[in-house]
Design an enzyme around this catalytic site. Structure first.
Site, mmCIF file in Angstrom:
data_model
loop_
_atom_site.group_PDB
_atom_site.id
_atom_site.type_symbol
_atom_site.label_atom_id
_atom_site.label_comp_id
_atom_site.label_asym_id
_atom_site.label_seq_id
_atom_site.Cartn_x
_atom_site.Cartn_y
_atom_site.Cartn_z
ATOM 1 N N CYS A 47 -53.550 -50.382 -40.095
ATOM 2 C CA CYS A 47 -54.775 -49.636 -39.804
ATOM 3 C C CYS A 47 -54.545 -48.452 -38.878
ATOM 4 C CB CYS A 47 -55.812 -50.560 -39.164
ATOM 5 S SG CYS A 47 -55.375 -51.131 -37.493
ATOM 6 N N GLU B 183 -58.674 -56.209 -45.366
ATOM 7 C CA GLU B 183 -59.275 -56.065 -44.028
ATOM 8 C C GLU B 183 -58.691 -54.832 -43.379
ATOM 9 O OE1 GLU B 183 -59.016 -56.893 -39.514
ATOM 10 O OE2 GLU B 183 -57.494 -56.474 -41.036
ATOM 11 N N ARG C 37 -65.410 -56.772 -32.038
ATOM 12 C CA ARG C 37 -64.247 -56.136 -32.674
ATOM 13 C C ARG C 37 -64.598 -55.895 -34.135
ATOM 14 N NH1 ARG C 37 -59.341 -58.093 -35.244
ATOM 15 N NH2 ARG C 37 -57.493 -56.909 -34.612
ATOM 16 N N ARG D 288 -64.615 -54.937 -37.852
ATOM 17 C CA ARG D 288 -63.614 -54.775 -38.895
ATOM 18 C C ARG D 288 -64.303 -54.755 -40.262
ATOM 19 N NH1 ARG D 288 -61.162 -53.399 -35.234
ATOM 20 N NH2 ARG D 288 -59.016 -53.838 -34.619
#
Length: 439
Positions: A96, A135, A179, A181
Site C-alpha cells: 500500500c 485489502e 485504522r 482500510r
C-alpha cells in the site's frame, strides 16, 4: 477432503440414511503478499485451507513457515501461474505504500510496487478463482484522479468478475484502533451475492484489555524521551489545557508578527522562538532564522493553518510567564517535534501518564487510554507508549490489536516486527468479511 474444481466452486455433502445434508463449504485459498498471515489466520479459523502463499521478504517467509507449516514462494513477479495449486479464493493485501497518505502517493506509476496488482491478475486469469479478496488503504480509490481504481475494476470486469468494496476500521469490530482500510471482494459472475457485515452493534473493548501484565519483551522509554515527557507533565500540572490546539513551546515568549517581519528596522523590537530577542540580529535575514522553524522556513510567515496554534500557545504563556520562562530552558536544542504537544486526552485528567502517548513527526501526541493509535508501518519512534505502565506497547500487544496474537513467531527485531504488524491486514475484519462471503 474432496474439492470440486472449475467454475462451480467447492462444496461438500454428506449422505446419511439416504438423505443429503449440506455441510459448510471448505475453500482452498492462495495468500499473496502474505506478510504475517492475517488472511491465513482469518480463513483458517473458518475451516478453509491455504494451498499457496508468496512473500518477498525472506525473514517473513521463514516466520510464515514457522507459524503455519507452509513455506511461501518469493517474489510474486517470478511466480508462474501453473505452479500455483488450484484454489477457489485468492487473497492479496498488495503493497500500500505507493497509495497511502504516509507514502509517496505515486500510485500505479510507482515502478517498484504500484503495479504488482498486475501479478494478481496473472494468477486470477489462469485459475479463475470463485472469489478474490483484496485489502489496501482507501486512498487507492482516489490516487491519480481515480484512474488506478478504474483500472482495477476494468481488469476484473474483463475477467468476468463483479467488484464490491467496503471501508472498515478495527474500531467497528470492537478493537480500540481507528485504522481505515478498503476491503474489496471480486466474485465471479456465477458466484452468489453476499451481504457485507454490519458491525455497528459491536461494543469497543478498552485498550486495557489488550495490555498484558506479562509480555514477551518490555521496551522501556529512552531516558531523553522520559525526561521530556516528565517536563511536559509538569507544564500540564501548572497550566492546564482547555484546548485541542497543538501547543508550540517555541511560541512561549515570542512576539514576532505572524505575517512576516517588517522590511525596516522595527523588526528588532520583536522576540523570536522561545522569546529570543531579535535586536541582536545583524540583519533581517538573520532575524528570520531565529523564528520557529515553521516560520523561518516560510520566509518569516507562519502558515495560516498553524496560526491558531501559535495564538493559543502565546495565550497559554501569559497565564504563567515566570514558570514557563524556566520550563522552556533547554527546549530549543531538542528535535522540533518534541517541542509540540498534541493533546487528544481527557481534559478532566491532565496527567500525561494516565494516557497513551506517541512521538510523531507532528508532535508528542497524548490520547485517552481507551484507544490505541493507528498501527501503520511505523518506525520505532512512533511505537505507542502505555502511560500507566511507562513503557512502549509490546509486539504481542500490538499483534492483539491486529487479531494476530495467536501467532507463535514474530520478527525478533522490534522495528521489523512493528513494521510487519503495521503492514498486516486485520484478521478480525477479514474473518467477518470472509464469513459473509464464503458460505
Amino acid at each position: 477432503m474432496d474439492f470440486t474444481q472449475g467454475r462451480g466452486g467447492s462444496s461438500e455433502a454428506s449422505v446419511q440414511n439416504g438423505e443429503t445434508s449440506d455441510m459448510p463449504r471448505k475453500y482452498r485459498f492462495a495468500d499473496c503478499f502474505a506478510g504475517l498471515g492475517g488472511f491465513h489466520v482469518a480463513l483458517e479459523r473458518l475451516g478453509h485451507e491455504c494451498v499457496f502463499a508468496c512473500e518477498i521478504d525472506e525473514e517473513l517467509r521463514q516466520i510464515y513457515q514457522s507459524n503455519f507449516g507452509l513455506r511461501p514462494a518469493g517474489d510474486i513477479r517470478r511466480v508462474k501461474p501453473e505452479d500455483v495449486p488450484p484454489h477457489e479464493v485468492l487473497c492479496a493485501g498488495f503493497p500500500c505504500q505507493p497509495f497511502s497518505l504516509a507514502g509517496k502517493k505515486k500510485g500505479a506509476a510507482c515502478p517498484d510496487s504500484g503495479k504488482l496488482i498486475d501479478d494478481v491478475f496473472r494468477l486470477v486469469r489462469h485459475h479463475l478463482p470463485q472469489y478474490v479478496l483484496l485489502e489496501n488503504v482507501p486512498n487507492i480509490m482516489t490516487i491519480a484522479d481515480g484512474s488506478f481504481w478504474a483500472y482495477i475494476n476494468g481488469c476484473f470486469k474483463r475477467l468476468g468478475y463483479c467488484v464490491e468494496h467496503k471501508i472498515y476500521s478495527p474500531l467497528q469490530f470492537g478493537m480500540p484502533q481507528q485504522r481505515l482500510r478498503l476491503f474489496v471482494v471480486a466474485r465471479r459472475d456465477d458466484a452468489p451475492p453476499f451481504v457485507w457485515p454490519d458491525p455497528k452493534s459491536i461494543p469497543v473493548r478498552p485498550l486495557s484489555e489488550f495490555i498484558g501484565t506479562a509480555v514477551d519483551s518490555l521496551r522501556q522509554i529512552e531516558p531523553p524521551k522520559l525526561a521530556l515527557l516528565e517536563k511536559w507533565n509538569r507544564l500540564l500540572a501548572k497550566v492546564p489545557l482547555n484546548t485541542s490546539h497543538t501547543i508550540l513551546a517555541s511560541e512561549f515568549g515570542a512576539t514576532y508578527p505572524l505575517d512576516g517581519l517588517p522590511a525596516r528596522r522595527p523588526w528588532r523590537n520583536y522576540a523570536g522562538a522561545f522569546g529570543d530577542p531579535l535586536g541582536t540580529a545583524s540583519d533581517r535575514e538573520t532575524a528570520i532564522q531565529r523564528l520557529p522553524h515553521y516560520a523561518a522556513e516560510n520566509g518569516g510567515v507562519v502558515p495560516k493553518w498553524l496560526q491558531p496554534y501559535v495564538m493559543t500557545s502565546r495565550r497559554l504563556y501569559t497565564q504563567a510567564p515566570a514558570f514557563l520562562d524556566q520550563w522552556k530552558c533547554g527546549m530549543s536544542s531538542l528535535p522540533n517535534s518534541w517541542q509540540k504537544l498534541e493533546w487528544r486526552g481527557d481534559r478532566a485528567n491532565q496527567n500525561l501518564w494516565n494516557h497513551t502517548v506517541q512521538f510523531r513527526a507532528s508532535g508528542v501526541r497524548v490520547m485517552r487510554t481507551s484507544m490505541a493509535p493507528s498501527l501503520v508501518a511505523m518506525t520505532p519512534t512512533q511505537t505507542p507508549i502505555i502511560g500507566p505502565k511507562k513503557r512502549y506497547l509490546s509486539v504481542r500487544e500490538a499483534a492483539s490489536l491486529q487479531a494476530l496474537e495467536g501467532l507463535s513467531v514474530f520478527p525478533q527485531n522490534n522495528e521489523r516486527a512493528f513494521r510487519a504488524l503495521g503492514n498486516a491486514v486485520n484478521a478480525s475484519i477479514v474473518h467477518e468479511v470472509a464469513k459473509a462471503v464464503l458460505r
